[in-house]
Design an enzyme around this catalytic site. Structure first.
Site, PDB file in Angstrom:
ATOM      1  CG  HIS A 298       7.008  -2.136   2.360  1.00 14.01           C
ATOM      2  ND1 HIS A 298       6.903  -1.028   3.155  1.00 14.01           N
ATOM      3  CD2 HIS A 298       5.789  -2.737   2.389  1.00 14.01           C
ATOM      4  CE1 HIS A 298       5.674  -0.944   3.637  1.00 14.01           C
ATOM      5  NE2 HIS A 298       4.982  -1.971   3.201  1.00 14.01           N
TER       6      HIS A 298
ATOM      7  N   GLY B 169       4.859 -10.165   3.777  1.00 11.91           N
ATOM      8  CA  GLY B 169       5.573 -10.136   5.044  1.00 11.91           C
ATOM      9  C   GLY B 169       4.865 -10.963   6.099  1.00 11.91           C
TER      10      GLY B 169
ATOM     11  CG  ASP C 222       0.413  -7.387   8.005  1.00  7.64           C
ATOM     12  OD1 ASP C 222      -0.285  -6.738   8.799  1.00  7.64           O
ATOM     13  OD2 ASP C 222       1.330  -6.874   7.343  1.00  7.64           O
TER      14      ASP C 222
ATOM     15  CG  MET D 259      11.113  -1.959  10.262  1.00 10.79           C
ATOM     16  SD  MET D 259      12.255  -1.871   8.854  1.00 10.79           S
ATOM     17  CE  MET D 259      13.786  -1.527   9.729  1.00 10.79           C
ATOM     18  CB  SER D 260       4.313  -0.990  10.970  1.00  9.18           C
ATOM     19  OG  SER D 260       3.009  -0.575  10.594  1.00  9.18           O
ATOM     20  CB  SER D 261       3.247   2.115   6.512  1.00 11.44           C
ATOM     21  OG  SER D 261       3.925   1.404   5.494  1.00 11.44           O
TER      22      SER D 261
ATOM     23  CB  ALA E 189       3.712   4.395   3.489  1.00 14.22           C
TER      24      ALA E 189
ATOM     25  CG  HIS F 106       8.658   0.078   6.223  1.00 18.38           C
ATOM     26  ND1 HIS F 106       8.942  -1.269   6.247  1.00 18.38           N
ATOM     27  CD2 HIS F 106       7.326   0.182   6.515  1.00 18.38           C
ATOM     28  CE1 HIS F 106       7.857  -1.950   6.562  1.00 18.38           C
ATOM     29  NE2 HIS F 106       6.854  -1.094   6.719  1.00 18.38           N
TER      30      HIS F 106
ATOM     31  CG  MET G 105      -1.978  -1.113   1.142  1.00 18.80           C
ATOM     32  SD  MET G 105      -3.485  -0.800   2.091  1.00 18.80           S
ATOM     33  CE  MET G 105      -2.826  -0.577   3.732  1.00 18.80           C
TER      34      MET G 105
END
Length: 283
Positions: free
Chosen positions: A41, A152, A155, A189-191, A36, A38, A34
């Site tokens: 990703h 990833g 999730d 790590m997460s947006s 954004a 990092h 989606m």
């Protein structure tokens, strides 16, 4: 200078670009995102490059997986930075449709999901979520027709749902889960981490530490009930509002009672202020 990726925004443009990529029967990997982007990703992109000759990254903020009270409107959108990062990774193609392309007027077909993989956890708090995810991922698979798709493991329930869907619907896509990428202090790590205040950012790694402690107790022979209660106390004592901390079978996501029921995955979701964080660890 890195070569800029091809960007497709319409289905005809996507099909032309895919025809070019598939010359000489090149294999194709898809990394759905989606935006954004990092380092988490980008780790998916690097794995995709190892698993296929060509890499397609989709960038689409999917409205159907957000409830009305959630953050669709404010979700981070960093298109120029995303393209630069993907160019640096030598991505071949970016698929960047708009909402009308993905959900044209009159759109009325959705993919439903059922079974233990969807029971509880995120579905309890976001009952709209997996229908939206399954539908958009199903469309992406049919549009791109990749040989492999990289998701990833942060999730984790989503990974299990997508894997089941691809198998059940004979979509011909091998779904691969990539390891969760963490900050040095353990925070996944997460947006959405950009929503955290500096003070909350200091507290956020407690989520990971609590899961590690819970896993340690399970390995020592404590019941799932006792180990989860200890982990939940760590989380709430740190100031989180806990949605769930559960022990599930790592493959089926059925609930488990002890380490003997393994392999086990611990899954957690909690809010810190207005920011909802999710994570999981293997036991």
């Amino acid at each position: 200078m890195p070569r800029p990726p091809v960007v497709a925004r319409t289905l005809p443009a996507l099909r032309r670009a895919l025809d070019d990529l598939r010359r000489r029967n090149a294999t194709v990997a898809l990394v759905p995102t989606m935006g954004a982007l990092h380092d988490g990703h980008l780790s998916l992109v690097r794995l995709a490059k190892r698993r296929a000759a060509k890499v397609v990254v989709s960038v689409f903020v999917n409205p159907t997986q957000f409830a009305p009270h959630e953050d669709f409107g404010s979700y981070p959108r960093t298109w120029k930075a995303d393209v630069a990062k993907l160019a640096a990774e030598n991505v071949d193609l970016i698929w960047n449709p708009d909402v009308k392309t993905m959900y044209p007027e009159g759109f009325a077909t959705r993919i439903g999901v059922d079974g233990p993989a969807i029971a509880g956890l995120e579905d309890r708090f976001r009952p709209h979520f997996f229908g939206g995810v399954a539908t958009v991922v199903g469309k992406l698979f049919l549009q791109v027709r990749p040989d492999v798709a990289i998701f990833g493991s942060k999730d984790f329930q989503q990974l299990r749902v997508v894997t089941r869907m691809a198998a059940d619907l004979d979509l011909g896509v091998k779904v691969i889960g990539a390891p969760t990428i963490r900050e040095r202090d353990g925070l996944a790590m997460s947006s959405r981490n950009v929503y955290l205040t500096p003070e909350q950012r200091q507290v956020a790694p407690t989520l990971y530490r609590a899961m590690k402690e819970t896993a340690k107790l399970l390995k020592a022979g404590r019941s799932a009930e006792a180990a989860l209660a200890a982990g939940a106390k760590m989380i709430t004592d740190a100031g989180f509002a806990l949605d769930y901390l559960e022990a599930r079978h790592a493959e089926s996501l059925a609930p488990v009672g002890s380490i003997k029921d393994g392999p086990i995955r611990l899954l957690v979701a909690a809010k810190l202020g207005n920011t909802r964080l999710i994570d999981n660890v293997a036991v």
